[in-house]
Scaffold this motif. Sequence first.
Motif, mmCIF file in Angstrom:
data_model
loop_
_atom_site.group_PDB
_atom_site.id
_atom_site.type_symbol
_atom_site.label_atom_id
_atom_site.label_comp_id
_atom_site.label_asym_id
_atom_site.label_seq_id
_atom_site.Cartn_x
_atom_site.Cartn_y
_atom_site.Cartn_z
ATOM 1 N N ALA A 122 -48.314 9.422 46.684
ATOM 2 C CA ALA A 122 -48.369 9.316 45.223
ATOM 3 C C ALA A 122 -49.238 10.399 44.597
ATOM 4 O O ALA A 122 -49.255 10.554 43.376
ATOM 5 N N VAL A 123 -49.957 11.153 45.424
ATOM 6 C CA VAL A 123 -50.898 12.162 44.924
ATOM 7 C C VAL A 123 -50.281 13.550 45.060
ATOM 8 O O VAL A 123 -49.766 13.918 46.122
ATOM 9 N N THR A 124 -50.330 14.307 43.976
ATOM 10 C CA THR A 124 -49.877 15.702 43.973
ATOM 11 C C THR A 124 -50.990 16.565 43.405
ATOM 12 O O THR A 124 -51.650 16.178 42.432
ATOM 13 N N TYR A 125 -51.195 17.726 44.006
ATOM 14 C CA TYR A 125 -52.234 18.645 43.540
ATOM 15 C C TYR A 125 -51.583 19.881 42.920
ATOM 16 O O TYR A 125 -50.546 20.359 43.395
ATOM 17 N N HIS A 126 -52.209 20.377 41.874
ATOM 18 C CA HIS A 126 -51.712 21.600 41.228
ATOM 19 C C HIS A 126 -52.258 22.801 42.004
ATOM 20 O O HIS A 126 -53.189 23.489 41.571
ATOM 21 N N GLU A 127 -51.648 23.066 43.141
ATOM 22 C CA GLU A 127 -52.199 24.052 44.076
ATOM 23 C C GLU A 127 -52.219 25.459 43.499
ATOM 24 O O GLU A 127 -53.160 26.224 43.737
ATOM 25 N N THR A 128 -51.171 25.826 42.765
ATOM 26 C CA THR A 128 -51.123 27.196 42.223
ATOM 27 C C THR A 128 -52.270 27.437 41.249
ATOM 28 O O THR A 128 -52.853 28.531 41.224
ATOM 29 N N LEU A 129 -52.608 26.426 40.438
ATOM 30 C CA LEU A 129 -53.713 26.586 39.494
ATOM 31 C C LEU A 129 -55.055 26.503 40.204
ATOM 32 O O LEU A 129 -55.954 27.324 39.964
ATOM 33 N N LEU A 130 -55.210 25.532 41.101
ATOM 34 C CA LEU A 130 -56.486 25.370 41.798
ATOM 35 C C LEU A 130 -56.826 26.583 42.654
ATOM 36 O O LEU A 130 -57.994 26.971 42.765
ATOM 37 N N SER A 131 -55.797 27.194 43.245
ATOM 38 C CA SER A 131 -56.057 28.370 44.084
ATOM 39 C C SER A 131 -56.597 29.535 43.267
ATOM 40 O O SER A 131 -57.300 30.397 43.803
ATOM 41 N N GLN A 132 -56.287 29.574 41.961
ATOM 42 C CA GLN A 132 -56.820 30.627 41.108
ATOM 43 C C GLN A 132 -58.334 30.496 40.933
ATOM 44 O O GLN A 132 -59.010 31.464 40.576
ATOM 45 N N TYR A 133 -58.835 29.291 41.158
ATOM 46 C CA TYR A 133 -60.278 29.061 41.093
ATOM 47 C C TYR A 133 -60.907 29.018 42.486
ATOM 48 O O TYR A 133 -62.034 28.534 42.649
ATOM 49 N N LEU A 134 -60.168 29.520 43.476
ATOM 50 C CA LEU A 134 -60.620 29.550 44.878
ATOM 51 C C LEU A 134 -60.890 28.145 45.410
ATOM 52 O O LEU A 134 -61.787 27.924 46.220
ATOM 53 N N ILE A 135 -60.089 27.184 44.936
ATOM 54 C CA ILE A 135 -60.190 25.798 45.404
ATOM 55 C C ILE A 135 -58.941 25.508 46.224
ATOM 56 O O ILE A 135 -57.826 25.581 45.703
ATOM 57 N N HIS A 136 -59.116 25.229 47.506
ATOM 58 C CA HIS A 136 -57.986 25.040 48.409
ATOM 59 C C HIS A 136 -58.074 23.675 49.080
ATOM 60 O O HIS A 136 -59.163 23.101 49.245
ATOM 61 N N ASP A 137 -56.929 23.188 49.472
ATOM 62 C CA ASP A 137 -56.852 21.916 50.190
ATOM 63 C C ASP A 137 -57.530 22.077 51.550
ATOM 64 O O ASP A 137 -57.129 22.941 52.347
ATOM 65 N N PRO A 138 -58.550 21.314 51.848
ATOM 66 C CA PRO A 138 -59.238 21.474 53.143
ATOM 67 C C PRO A 138 -58.344 21.179 54.337
ATOM 68 O O PRO A 138 -58.645 21.608 55.452
ATOM 69 N N GLU A 139 -57.239 20.450 54.119
ATOM 70 C CA GLU A 139 -56.333 20.137 55.218
ATOM 71 C C GLU A 139 -55.200 21.154 55.352
ATOM 72 O O GLU A 139 -54.385 21.040 56.257
ATOM 73 N N ASP A 140 -55.166 22.129 54.442
ATOM 74 C CA ASP A 140 -54.100 23.136 54.465
ATOM 75 C C ASP A 140 -54.543 24.289 55.355
ATOM 76 O O ASP A 140 -55.571 24.937 55.096
ATOM 77 N N ASP A 141 -53.751 24.564 56.403
ATOM 78 C CA ASP A 141 -54.101 25.647 57.333
ATOM 79 C C ASP A 141 -53.780 27.027 56.773
ATOM 80 O O ASP A 141 -54.300 28.031 57.264
ATOM 81 N N SER A 142 -52.897 27.115 55.789
ATOM 82 C CA SER A 142 -52.516 28.407 55.219
ATOM 83 C C SER A 142 -52.516 28.314 53.694
ATOM 84 O O SER A 142 -51.456 28.305 53.071
ATOM 85 N N PRO A 143 -53.696 28.237 53.073
ATOM 86 C CA PRO A 143 -53.760 28.134 51.611
ATOM 87 C C PRO A 143 -53.415 29.469 50.959
ATOM 88 O O PRO A 143 -53.483 30.522 51.596
ATOM 89 N N PRO A 144 -53.021 29.474 49.675
ATOM 90 C CA PRO A 144 -52.760 30.727 48.975
ATOM 91 C C PRO A 144 -54.037 31.550 48.852
ATOM 92 O O PRO A 144 -55.076 31.019 48.468
ATOM 93 N N LEU A 145 -53.969 32.816 49.189
ATOM 94 C CA LEU A 145 -55.173 33.644 49.264
ATOM 95 C C LEU A 145 -55.067 34.899 48.410
ATOM 96 O O LEU A 145 -55.685 35.920 48.723
#
Length: 728
Positions: A122-145
């Motif tokens: 039920a949880v979705t993260y706005h990854e494209t926006l969060l990655s712009q603030y250098l905030i990445h999912d700690p469980e993601d092995d290949s976050p946007p860099l």
Amino acid sequence: MWRDYSRESVRQNRAASLSVMAAALIASLFLSFLCCMFYNLWVYDVNQILLEEGGWHGRLTGEIGEDDLEAVRNFAGVERAEINEEQSERGETVVDVYFSDVGRTYEEMPLIADQLRLGKDAVTYHETLLSQYLIHDPEDDSPPLLLTFYLVILAAVSVSLILVIRNSFEVTMNERVRQFGIFSSIGATPGQIRLCLVQEAAALCALPVVIGSILGILLSYGAVQGMNAIGADIPGRNSQAFQCHPGVTAAAFLAAALTVLCSAWLPARKLSRMTPLEAIRGTGEAGLKRKKSSPLLAFLFGIEGELAGNGLRARKKSLRTSTLSLVFSFLGFTMMLCFFALTDLSTRYTYTERYQDAWDVMITVKDTEIGDFTMTEALQELDSVEDCVVYQKAESSCLIPDEAVSQELDALGGPAAVAGEAVSRQGDSWLVQAPVVVMDNDSFLRYCETAGISSGLDGSVVLNQFWDSIHSVFRYREYVPYVDSSLSAISMEMEDEAGLTEIPVLGFTQETPALREEYDDYALVQFMPLSLWQTISSEIGGEEEDLYIRLLAPEGADLEELNQLQEEAVSLLEPAYETESENRIQDHNTNADIISSYKLLIGAFCALLAVIGIANVFSYTMGFLRQRKREFAQYMSVGITPGGLKKIFFIEGLVIAGRPVVITIPLTVCFVIFAANASYLNPAEVWPEIPVLLIAGFSLAVFAFVALAYYLGGRRVLKEDFSEILRI
């Protein structure tokens, strides 16, 4: 005392001081430019994300009532929570959550979901926006860099600039080794010597750093305006207002100041560690490597070539930055030009030449079925429309019995031997993809006439072709018939696997209608009239949500005429339908603008590398007079004439500027050969497309600047009284 000495030293060594000041100016300019450009690119990316996707940080999906929504709003750290009406569906509510501390999004969202008794899904993260603030999912092995990549580039450029200015400082400091040896012998401590040199660096570089930072901001402003001008006509691109955040300006200035201080500290530290005897004798200076020779230079230029090679080897560390910078700059520039030349050639073959006569204006009508579309006749009656086709696409499958497979395809081993997993067995038949293109009745009848098939609205036309990938490549495809042309009907799979329905076949052809469509190599494509589709669509299904309109203008229409046709057609449709449109010439120009933007960006980076390398050469040549004066005096004492010294300078400059060319050209040739073979392009067609003049111009510019550096340095050398030097 040391402050007065620093000021006096600057006055007595104006040429070397100018070299250091120029290096500091270049360093601060580029650091300021890169910081401002990266910040503006970051702001643009964030704004685009906010416009297209919204500014939410986390999203909850599920059965969420008013009490649950209020609980989310009262959760610690949540700034606000809103129901997303567009995303919400029956039985499920979508809530967009905004946090006051964005960095805690990945920590807080699971806790909120647990409180509402919602699962992980039920949880979705706005990854494209969060990655712009250098905030990445700690469980993601290949976050946007991407942003991290920007920062790495900035750090790499800073290190390169440190090396450039370091060499400038090292040259000026080495000129006074003997003086500092005397100071050390009378009691000056290493710390005092380092402080003196750093104070001198601060005095020399304070003003250039300020001026360079301001020029970098102005240059970035011009670059942003240039990007806006280039991308003004690119669909979906918004204009970028230049922004200069005080924090970014301060960071750029601080980075430039630290770069200069680090550059001065490194050689100062090295110089302060020399013993007084070493400093007075000058044993720390680079010496000639007498045991090594330069056979190629000696063969080409004689004794002067041998001496030039010996001098370059003795100071290879000082020239390492310029060598690497010029090699990477020239390599990147040539690779970029060759890549885009190959891309342009490939595009011409696969798209431009293939579709340039197939369309002039394309309109996508959103969420509309072709059976409900009522504007076909009105479009055909427009004065500037030469031809109009309204069509819709649908995905489907069909069964081809073994006996219906063509003899030519059987000879290749059957469909599976060529297409692999693109086809599969189902009993004694082949299950293959059979996409359907539904055309308005008039366009379908015209297509039948063009393909030489008896016209009718009670059957389909089958594109009877199968790519022979065994005996041909994708660039130059050869086709064989897919099915036996005696087949009278195609067994199409019904929707929801409810069975099969027979579609009558009017004829088989390998000629496609003039549409801007790409068809799968191993699919049995069918073209149907609207009247037939209306009778079977409920059974076949699979139609796309949108329909397409292809318009042709009179032959020879220019951009203005296509724009006018596009406007007329869209204005006719928009009151009743939601549309997206494009025209062929504008599409070509937009693509050219995008490629030009990429070329400009990559070319600017290559130019940056080249400037770093050339600046290092200038620092080296403008400062080598005192550093190498004894070496040149020894040459003169054994009979080398001023003309011989000029020849040595010429050879050194030729090697420095020519080494990148010698390294790059073979690598570029190998790259072009590899890329041409991988793309199955004819080498005879590839080589004329390589922009030799641009590559030659870039290399000549490098040669010219290196020659200028050696000319200025050599002119100072030839004015020196070498007889006095030999007496020391």
